[in-house]
Design a protein around this motif. Structure first.
Motif, PDB file in Angstrom:
ATOM      1  N   GLY A 283       1.403 -19.749  -1.260  1.00 41.73           N
ATOM      2  CA  GLY A 283       1.153 -19.047  -2.515  1.00 41.73           C
ATOM      3  C   GLY A 283       0.128 -17.932  -2.366  1.00 41.73           C
ATOM      4  N   GLU A 284       0.031 -17.115  -3.400  1.00 40.89           N
ATOM      5  CA  GLU A 284      -0.916 -16.004  -3.404  1.00 40.89           C
ATOM      6  C   GLU A 284      -2.324 -16.511  -3.691  1.00 40.89           C
ATOM      7  OE1 GLU A 284       1.084 -13.937  -6.433  1.00 40.89           O
ATOM      8  OE2 GLU A 284       2.416 -12.817  -5.078  1.00 40.89           O
ATOM      9  N   THR A 285      -3.289 -16.086  -2.906  1.00 39.90           N
ATOM     10  CA  THR A 285      -4.661 -16.582  -3.008  1.00 39.90           C
ATOM     11  C   THR A 285      -5.484 -15.723  -3.978  1.00 39.90           C
ATOM     12  OG1 THR A 285      -5.375 -15.190  -1.173  1.00 39.90           O
ATOM     13  CG2 THR A 285      -4.605 -17.416  -0.624  1.00 39.90           C
ATOM     14  N   ASP A 286      -6.662 -16.228  -4.308  1.00 42.04           N
ATOM     15  CA  ASP A 286      -7.594 -15.423  -5.106  1.00 42.04           C
ATOM     16  C   ASP A 286      -7.926 -14.129  -4.380  1.00 42.04           C
ATOM     17  OD1 ASP A 286      -7.729 -17.246  -7.181  1.00 42.04           O
ATOM     18  OD2 ASP A 286      -9.527 -18.246  -6.399  1.00 42.04           O
ATOM     19  N   ALA A 287      -8.099 -14.202  -3.050  1.00 43.94           N
ATOM     20  CA  ALA A 287      -8.440 -13.006  -2.270  1.00 43.94           C
ATOM     21  C   ALA A 287      -7.370 -11.925  -2.417  1.00 43.94           C
ATOM     22  CB  ALA A 287      -8.628 -13.370  -0.800  1.00 43.94           C
ATOM     23  N   PHE A 288      -6.120 -12.338  -2.500  1.00 43.25           N
ATOM     24  CA  PHE A 288      -5.016 -11.395  -2.701  1.00 43.25           C
ATOM     25  C   PHE A 288      -5.227 -10.610  -3.995  1.00 43.25           C
ATOM     26  CE2 PHE A 288      -0.831 -10.898  -4.866  1.00 43.25           C
ATOM     27  CZ  PHE A 288      -0.233  -9.997  -4.007  1.00 43.25           C
ATOM     28  N   TYR A 289      -5.557 -11.311  -5.047  1.00 42.88           N
ATOM     29  CA  TYR A 289      -5.761 -10.648  -6.341  1.00 42.88           C
ATOM     30  C   TYR A 289      -7.059  -9.837  -6.353  1.00 42.88           C
ATOM     31  CZ  TYR A 289      -1.823 -13.304  -8.140  1.00 42.88           C
ATOM     32  OH  TYR A 289      -0.561 -13.821  -8.356  1.00 42.88           O
ATOM     33  N   TYR A 290      -8.096 -10.341  -5.678  1.00 43.31           N
ATOM     34  CA  TYR A 290      -9.354  -9.594  -5.628  1.00 43.31           C
ATOM     35  C   TYR A 290      -9.158  -8.257  -4.901  1.00 43.31           C
ATOM     36  CZ  TYR A 290     -11.620 -14.055  -6.861  1.00 43.31           C
ATOM     37  OH  TYR A 290     -11.996 -15.222  -7.476  1.00 43.31           O
ATOM     38  N   PHE A 291      -8.360  -8.278  -3.837  1.00 44.14           N
ATOM     39  CA  PHE A 291      -8.100  -7.051  -3.084  1.00 44.14           C
ATOM     40  C   PHE A 291      -7.405  -6.033  -3.983  1.00 44.14           C
ATOM     41  CE2 PHE A 291      -6.064  -4.171  -0.133  1.00 44.14           C
ATOM     42  CZ  PHE A 291      -6.933  -4.082   0.936  1.00 44.14           C
ATOM     43  N   ILE A 292      -6.392  -6.475  -4.716  1.00 45.27           N
ATOM     44  CA  ILE A 292      -5.700  -5.575  -5.648  1.00 45.27           C
ATOM     45  C   ILE A 292      -6.670  -5.069  -6.704  1.00 45.27           C
ATOM     46  CG2 ILE A 292      -3.861  -5.413  -7.380  1.00 45.27           C
ATOM     47  CD1 ILE A 292      -2.357  -7.576  -5.771  1.00 45.27           C
ATOM     48  N   GLY A 293      -7.506  -5.978  -7.224  1.00 48.97           N
ATOM     49  CA  GLY A 293      -8.502  -5.572  -8.216  1.00 48.97           C
ATOM     50  C   GLY A 293      -9.448  -4.517  -7.671  1.00 48.97           C
ATOM     51  N   GLY A 294      -9.835  -4.652  -6.399  1.00 44.29           N
ATOM     52  CA  GLY A 294     -10.704  -3.653  -5.785  1.00 44.29           C
ATOM     53  C   GLY A 294     -10.037  -2.291  -5.705  1.00 44.29           C
ATOM     54  N   LEU A 295      -8.726  -2.279  -5.367  1.00 43.18           N
ATOM     55  CA  LEU A 295      -8.013  -1.007  -5.341  1.00 43.18           C
ATOM     56  C   LEU A 295      -7.967  -0.392  -6.736  1.00 43.18           C
ATOM     57  CD1 LEU A 295      -4.975  -1.719  -2.951  1.00 43.18           C
ATOM     58  CD2 LEU A 295      -7.169  -0.692  -2.390  1.00 43.18           C
ATOM     59  N   LEU A 362     -10.195   8.649   7.624  1.00 44.77           N
ATOM     60  CA  LEU A 362     -10.887   8.572   6.341  1.00 44.77           C
ATOM     61  C   LEU A 362      -9.995   7.949   5.267  1.00 44.77           C
ATOM     62  CD1 LEU A 362     -12.714  12.024   6.321  1.00 44.77           C
ATOM     63  CD2 LEU A 362     -13.554   9.790   7.105  1.00 44.77           C
ATOM     64  N   GLY A 363      -8.700   8.266   5.291  1.00 41.61           N
ATOM     65  CA  GLY A 363      -7.792   7.678   4.312  1.00 41.61           C
ATOM     66  C   GLY A 363      -7.723   6.172   4.436  1.00 41.61           C
ATOM     67  N   ILE A 364      -7.575   5.675   5.662  1.00 40.24           N
ATOM     68  CA  ILE A 364      -7.521   4.231   5.886  1.00 40.24           C
ATOM     69  C   ILE A 364      -8.868   3.599   5.578  1.00 40.24           C
ATOM     70  CG2 ILE A 364      -7.214   2.453   7.662  1.00 40.24           C
ATOM     71  CD1 ILE A 364      -5.112   4.318   8.946  1.00 40.24           C
ATOM     72  N   ALA A 365      -9.972   4.275   5.961  1.00 48.90           N
ATOM     73  CA  ALA A 365     -11.310   3.740   5.675  1.00 48.90           C
ATOM     74  C   ALA A 365     -11.541   3.614   4.185  1.00 48.90           C
ATOM     75  CB  ALA A 365     -12.372   4.647   6.297  1.00 48.90           C
ATOM     76  N   ALA A 366     -11.174   4.641   3.411  1.00 50.36           N
ATOM     77  CA  ALA A 366     -11.394   4.621   1.967  1.00 50.36           C
ATOM     78  C   ALA A 366     -10.567   3.529   1.306  1.00 50.36           C
ATOM     79  CB  ALA A 366     -11.067   5.982   1.368  1.00 50.36           C
ATOM     80  N   SER A 367      -9.324   3.364   1.734  1.00 52.83           N
ATOM     81  CA  SER A 367      -8.462   2.342   1.156  1.00 52.83           C
ATOM     82  C   SER A 367      -8.990   0.942   1.463  1.00 52.83           C
ATOM     83  CB  SER A 367      -7.040   2.514   1.697  1.00 52.83           C
ATOM     84  OG  SER A 367      -6.113   1.776   0.942  1.00 52.83           O
ATOM     85  N   LEU A 368      -9.377   0.718   2.716  1.00 50.44           N
ATOM     86  CA  LEU A 368      -9.959  -0.573   3.089  1.00 50.44           C
ATOM     87  C   LEU A 368     -11.280  -0.815   2.359  1.00 50.44           C
ATOM     88  CD1 LEU A 368      -9.358  -0.690   6.957  1.00 50.44           C
ATOM     89  CD2 LEU A 368      -8.422  -2.290   5.271  1.00 50.44           C
ATOM     90  N   ALA A 369     -12.061   0.243   2.151  1.00 49.43           N
ATOM     91  CA  ALA A 369     -13.344   0.102   1.461  1.00 49.43           C
ATOM     92  C   ALA A 369     -13.143  -0.379   0.031  1.00 49.43           C
ATOM     93  CB  ALA A 369     -14.091   1.433   1.477  1.00 49.43           C
ATOM     94  N   CYS A 370     -12.133   0.150  -0.648  1.00 50.27           N
ATOM     95  CA  CYS A 370     -11.858  -0.280  -2.024  1.00 50.27           C
ATOM     96  C   CYS A 370     -11.452  -1.748  -2.061  1.00 50.27           C
ATOM     97  CB  CYS A 370     -10.755   0.594  -2.626  1.00 50.27           C
ATOM     98  SG  CYS A 370     -11.222   2.320  -2.850  1.00 50.27           S
ATOM     99  N   GLY A 371     -10.595  -2.155  -1.123  1.00 48.90           N
ATOM    100  CA  GLY A 371     -10.215  -3.562  -1.063  1.00 48.90           C
ATOM    101  C   GLY A 371     -11.389  -4.461  -0.734  1.00 48.90           C
ATOM    102  N   TYR A 372     -12.262  -4.003   0.167  1.00 47.32           N
ATOM    103  CA  TYR A 372     -13.453  -4.780   0.533  1.00 47.32           C
ATOM    104  C   TYR A 372     -14.364  -4.978  -0.679  1.00 47.32           C
ATOM    105  CZ  TYR A 372     -17.946  -5.894   2.711  1.00 47.32           C
ATOM    106  OH  TYR A 372     -19.140  -6.486   3.037  1.00 47.32           O
ATOM    107  N   LEU A 373     -14.572  -3.933  -1.451  1.00 47.50           N
ATOM    108  CA  LEU A 373     -15.404  -4.062  -2.644  1.00 47.50           C
ATOM    109  C   LEU A 373     -14.800  -5.066  -3.619  1.00 47.50           C
ATOM    110  CD1 LEU A 373     -16.387  -0.312  -3.156  1.00 47.50           C
ATOM    111  CD2 LEU A 373     -17.965  -2.205  -2.701  1.00 47.50           C
ATOM    112  N   GLY A 374     -13.477  -5.066  -3.725  1.00 46.96           N
ATOM    113  CA  GLY A 374     -12.821  -6.055  -4.578  1.00 46.96           C
ATOM    114  C   GLY A 374     -13.063  -7.472  -4.101  1.00 46.96           C
ATOM    115  N   LEU A 375     -12.990  -7.687  -2.795  1.00 49.12           N
ATOM    116  CA  LEU A 375     -13.224  -9.021  -2.238  1.00 49.12           C
ATOM    117  C   LEU A 375     -14.666  -9.469  -2.464  1.00 49.12           C
ATOM    118  CD1 LEU A 375     -11.241  -8.527   1.087  1.00 49.12           C
ATOM    119  CD2 LEU A 375     -10.636 -10.139  -0.732  1.00 49.12           C
TER     120      LEU A 375
END
Length: 452
Positions: A283-295, A362-375
């Protein structure tokens, strides 16, 4: 020289088998993603495993002008120390002699990574994940156009002539016949990629006239950014062999869709090897939703990095194959955040906002950064969107100036990407934007000259 050649990747060794290496191109990506550096004889490279470039290469705009981004010491063009990453050694198969390219990393005189060098920015973000016991995984998709040669900036860009002698046709997505029109160019792309040791997951025709997409296999973010950086040059060189241009502009032709660099994300737990987005029962974890929330929460602040030029914002057009908002949904290409169909082990999140004109590091870094902040923040996203997201409201910046204003206020994002990078990036992009505002467009002359 024999010693260092023994350490390079297998594909590079195979390329040189039975041949004498002539030259090594020592390269580093600047803020736009242009390869800067020096070409040196192979014998000299063997003796000198570092070289120097001024830090001002990161203060230069896409037009060649300079932003006032130097620190308190002023614009003194201090030397950086560039050291080769031998794992990136790869062929330059379009050259007239036997040449290798090697990506270098930038350090200051104290041995610290230069904070606004794009590869160092991405490494910084990846290290934040690793400090949490996570291994981020990405898979970029590269869209681009093959267009007729254009040496007059005042002329509109036109599709290239295909093998049949007719201009490339639009609205032929996934057509194998359309792909065959570019056969000779694609053959060279495959040959160059094979010589460089890159694995292409597939090439498809996209919706625009002469628009293609190349998918890369998933893997380490820095390695994949290196490949996109190399691929842009590789594709341009293949096109030039066949009297056409390859362009990675976000919106090169007014009536056609734009070109994106969709980024697929997943995260592996280092200790277990499991996908962080999937639970024990699949199943989908909380982390999955947190990552989307960060984006959802932080991508508006990162748009200035994902869409780095005034032309980038012409891509975000309703009903035109690019997202206009940050809705998320499963298997829905109208949303900015898409969850592709997959098994639990390969569950991933696709960011569809990034343009192909962005610097891949920079594009990959920025995208990962948003997901990291969500987590880190543990905030869940909005409800999954149902239906056509183009019917929803636009909630992303629409022009470069607006995007930079949002970026400048995003101190949480700056802390992830690096405050010094954020400072320099903002100055350079504002300089570019001011340069653009000094240009009077044909539209203005046509409609305003005699009517206002």
């Amino acid at each position: 020289m024999t010693d260092w050649l023994d350490t390079i990747p297998e594909a590079a060794r195979a390329y040189l088998e039975g041949r004498r290496l002539d030259e090594v191109e020592c390269v580093i990506a600047d803020l736009p993603g242009i390869a800067r550096g020096k070409a040196v004889p192979a014998s000299k490279f063997a003796r000198q495993m570092k070289f120097y470039l001024p830090d001002s290469i990161f203060y230069q705009t896409i037009t060649g002008d300079w932003g006032e981004a130097a620190n308190e010491e002023g614009f003194i063009e201090r030397d950086m120390i560039l050291k080769p990453d031998m794992t990136t050694a790869t062929a330059a198969p379009w050259t007239g002699d036997w040449t290798l390219q090697v990506i270098h990393d930038a350090y200051d005189r104290n041995g610290d990574p230069v904070p606004f060098a794009p590869r160092n920015v991405l490494r910084r973000v990846v290290d934040l994940y690793r400090a949490q016991g996570w291994e981020p995984v990405v898979a970029p998709e590269m869209e681009f156009f093959l267009v007729a040669r254009n040496i007059d900036p005042s002329k509109p860009i036109e599709p290239m002539m295909g093998r049949s002698g007719r201009p490339a046709a639009a609205r032929q997505a996934y057509s194998m016949t359309a792909v065959d029109e570019f056969g000779p160019v694609i053959d060279d792309i495959y040959d160059f990629a094979e010589a460089q040791g890159f694995e292409i997951d597939g090439i498809t025709q996209e919706g625009g006239a002469g628009q293609l997409e190349i998918n890369l296999r998933h893997g380490d973010p820095v390695k994949l950014a290196d490949e996109v950086f190399y691929f842009k040059r590789l594709i341009r060189e293949a096109a030039l062999r066949h009297d056409c241009f390859a362009t990675f502009m976000a919106k090169p032709i007014a009536e056609e869709p734009g070109s994106a660099m969709h980024i697929h994300h997943s995260i592996i737990e280092t200790e277990t090897g499991n996908n962080l987005f999937s639970g024990p029962q699949g199943g989908e974890t909380d982390a999955f939703y947190y990552f989307i929330g960060g984006l959802q929460n932080h991508l508006p602040s990162a748009i200035a990095v994902l869409a780095p030029y005034v032309n980038s914002y012409r891509r975000y057009v309703r009903d035109h194959a690019a997202p206009i908002n940050l809705e998320w949904a499963r298997d829905n290409r109208t949303t900015g955040i898409r969850i592709p169909i997959s098994g639990s082990e390969s569950r991933r999140v696709e960011n569809r906002l990034a343009g192909m004109d962005c610097n891949p590091y920079l594009g990959i870094a920025a995208s990962l950064a948003c997901g990291y902040l969500g987590l880190m923040e543990k905030k869940r996203p909005s409800e999954q969107y149902r239906g056509d997201a183009y019917a929803g409201a636009s909630d992303i910046p629409q022009v470069m100036g607006q995007a930079l204003e949002v970026f400048d206020k995003a101190t949480d994002l700056h802390e992830v990407l690096g405050p010094e990078f954020a400072r320099v990036y903002s100055i350079i992009k504002r300089t570019e934007y001011e340069e653009f505002l000094q240009v009077i467009s044909p539209w203005e002359r046509e409609h305003l000259l005699m009517n206002v």
